[in-house]
Design a protein around this motif. Structure first.
Motif, PDB file in Angstrom:
ATOM      1  N   UNK A  75       0.825  -1.210   0.000  1.00 50.55           N
ATOM      2  CA  UNK A  75       0.000   0.000   0.000  1.00 50.55           C
ATOM      3  C   UNK A  75       0.859   1.261   0.000  1.00 50.55           C
ATOM      4  N   UNK A  76       1.855   1.282   0.870  1.00 49.00           N
ATOM      5  CA  UNK A  76       2.728   2.458   0.958  1.00 49.00           C
ATOM      6  C   UNK A  76       3.504   2.658  -0.349  1.00 49.00           C
ATOM      7  N   UNK A  77       3.909   1.556  -0.979  1.00 48.56           N
ATOM      8  CA  UNK A  77       4.653   1.647  -2.228  1.00 48.56           C
ATOM      9  C   UNK A  77       3.768   2.143  -3.370  1.00 48.56           C
ATOM     10  N   UNK A  78       2.528   1.654  -3.393  1.00 51.92           N
ATOM     11  CA  UNK A  78       1.575   2.094  -4.421  1.00 51.92           C
ATOM     12  C   UNK A  78       1.369   3.603  -4.348  1.00 51.92           C
ATOM     13  N   UNK A  79       1.228   4.117  -3.140  1.00 54.36           N
ATOM     14  CA  UNK A  79       1.059   5.565  -2.960  1.00 54.36           C
ATOM     15  C   UNK A  79       2.347   6.295  -3.314  1.00 54.36           C
ATOM     16  N   UNK A  80       3.470   5.772  -2.832  1.00 51.03           N
ATOM     17  CA  UNK A  80       4.771   6.409  -3.039  1.00 51.03           C
ATOM     18  C   UNK A  80       5.115   6.527  -4.524  1.00 51.03           C
ATOM     19  N   UNK A  81       4.828   5.482  -5.284  1.00 50.76           N
ATOM     20  CA  UNK A  81       5.194   5.438  -6.700  1.00 50.76           C
ATOM     21  C   UNK A  81       4.045   5.818  -7.633  1.00 50.76           C
ATOM     22  N   UNK A  82       2.854   6.027  -7.070  1.00 49.35           N
ATOM     23  CA  UNK A  82       1.715   6.365  -7.914  1.00 49.35           C
ATOM     24  C   UNK A  82       1.285   5.225  -8.818  1.00 49.35           C
ATOM     25  N   UNK A  99      -3.757   4.092  -6.280  1.00 48.45           N
ATOM     26  CA  UNK A  99      -4.969   3.361  -5.893  1.00 48.45           C
ATOM     27  C   UNK A  99      -4.891   1.890  -6.287  1.00 48.45           C
ATOM     28  N   UNK A 100      -5.519   1.063  -5.449  1.00 45.05           N
ATOM     29  CA  UNK A 100      -5.754  -0.348  -5.768  1.00 45.05           C
ATOM     30  C   UNK A 100      -7.262  -0.529  -5.794  1.00 45.05           C
ATOM     31  N   UNK A 101      -7.816  -0.846  -6.942  1.00 45.64           N
ATOM     32  CA  UNK A 101      -9.254  -1.048  -7.066  1.00 45.64           C
ATOM     33  C   UNK A 101      -9.534  -2.532  -7.224  1.00 45.64           C
ATOM     34  N   UNK A 102     -10.428  -3.044  -6.381  1.00 46.64           N
ATOM     35  CA  UNK A 102     -10.789  -4.456  -6.412  1.00 46.64           C
ATOM     36  C   UNK A 102     -12.242  -4.577  -6.870  1.00 46.64           C
ATOM     37  N   UNK A 160      -8.893   4.304   1.533  1.00 48.11           N
ATOM     38  CA  UNK A 160      -8.573   5.384   0.595  1.00 48.11           C
ATOM     39  C   UNK A 160      -7.632   4.901  -0.504  1.00 48.11           C
ATOM     40  N   UNK A 161      -6.908   3.817  -0.232  1.00 51.03           N
ATOM     41  CA  UNK A 161      -5.978   3.255  -1.221  1.00 51.03           C
ATOM     42  C   UNK A 161      -6.589   2.004  -1.853  1.00 51.03           C
ATOM     43  N   UNK A 162      -7.052   1.077  -1.014  1.00 49.51           N
ATOM     44  CA  UNK A 162      -7.707  -0.138  -1.489  1.00 49.51           C
ATOM     45  C   UNK A 162      -9.213   0.113  -1.551  1.00 49.51           C
TER      46      UNK A 162
END
Length: 272
Positions: A38-45, A106-109, A74-76
């Motif tokens: 999650x932190x990496x997804x936000x960090x790297x966009x 963002x990660x959308x499921x 907010x991310x997932x």
């Protein structure tokens, strides 16, 4: 001695059900990694899209819950769309899904996705065979467009046996906590196992592509399939731990200088 049949060999090798303690221990370890992801997804966009498909009762909702339980909503973000409105029915078929695709960070499921057209819509007659075939023909192009725009797309199909599906649907009927999961469509679909199998096979044949492959997970053991899928998605989304400074709580100021007024609070009764 003769060779064992494939089915008997599989049955002999089938692992025992995973206990709650071991499950919770393994899930905790994987959740730590999900937080790092999650932190990496936000960090790297990064933009991540995960699709879950499968028959009714295959365990999609429980798997999604296991993934999202300890991460930020907010991310997932989970998307489970209701039946289309009359306006949406008149639109381009994938139009109502496009607005939910992930932006950077963002990660959308998707708990069921545009593949409704290849499954329930085809089997239950909500679209014609021609419409379903056209959908399967263009979907690889749509998903190619997604992946070339930078979206990491993972597609999971949860496979369940007829016996286990029946047991789970009966459980929904008899358990007041789960009755909301059982829809009239689930009941109608129950008698059409072979039709859904055919629809699944046509879907795989057309949309299992190098850029957007299908991953199949056997979901007889709910706990194992959740752990296996989390481990799998962690392996298929490159991430690193984002460096962060050690956090220490500051000294708390003196408590008790402020006196609260004698307010008639409405307390929740201690029933338990």
């Amino acid at each position: 001695m003769g060779k064992k049949s494939k089915s008997s060999a599989s049955a002999a090798e089938k692992p025992k059900k995973l206990g709650n303690k071991e499950y919770e221990e393994q899930l905790k370890k994987l959740t730590v990694e999900l937080v790092k992801l999650q932190q990496w997804v936000v960090h790297k966009g990064l933009k991540v899209c995960i699709i879950f498909e499968g028959r009714d009762g295959a365990g999609k909702g429980g798997t999604i819950k296991a993934i999202t339980e300890r991460v930020s909503p907010r991310v997932f973000r989970t998307v489970a769309l209701p039946a289309p409105t009359e306006r949406e029915k008149s639109q381009l078929y994938v139009q109502r899904y496009i607005s939910h695709l992930p932006a950077a960070g963002e990660v959308v499921i998707f708990d069921r996705s545009w593949y409704n057209r290849a499954g329930v819509e085809r089997v239950m007659g909500f679209c014609t065979e021609e419409q379903a075939d056209k959908f399967l023909a263009v979907t690889p192009l749509f998903e190619r467009m997604m992946t070339e725009s930078g979206i990491i797309l993972l597609k999971y199909w949860l496979e369940v046996t007829p016996e286990e599906q029946a047991r789970r649907l009966e459980d929904r009927i008899n358990d007041g906590r789960k009755i909301w999961k059982l829809s009239p469509m689930d009941v109608k679909s129950f008698t059409r196992w072979d039709e859904y199998t055919r629809a699944r096979d046509l879907m795989f044949a057309s949309t299992d592509t190098p850029w957007a492959p299908w991953f199949v997970a056997h979901s007889e053991d709910k706990k194992r399939v959740r752990l296996n899928i989390i481990d799998h998605l962690l392996q298929h989304i490159p991430y690193k731990e984002v460096p962060r400074e050690k956090v220490e709580l500051p000294k708390r100021g003196k408590i008790g200088r402020y006196k609260s007024p004698d307010y008639p609070y409405r307390y929740v009764e201690d029933v338990y």
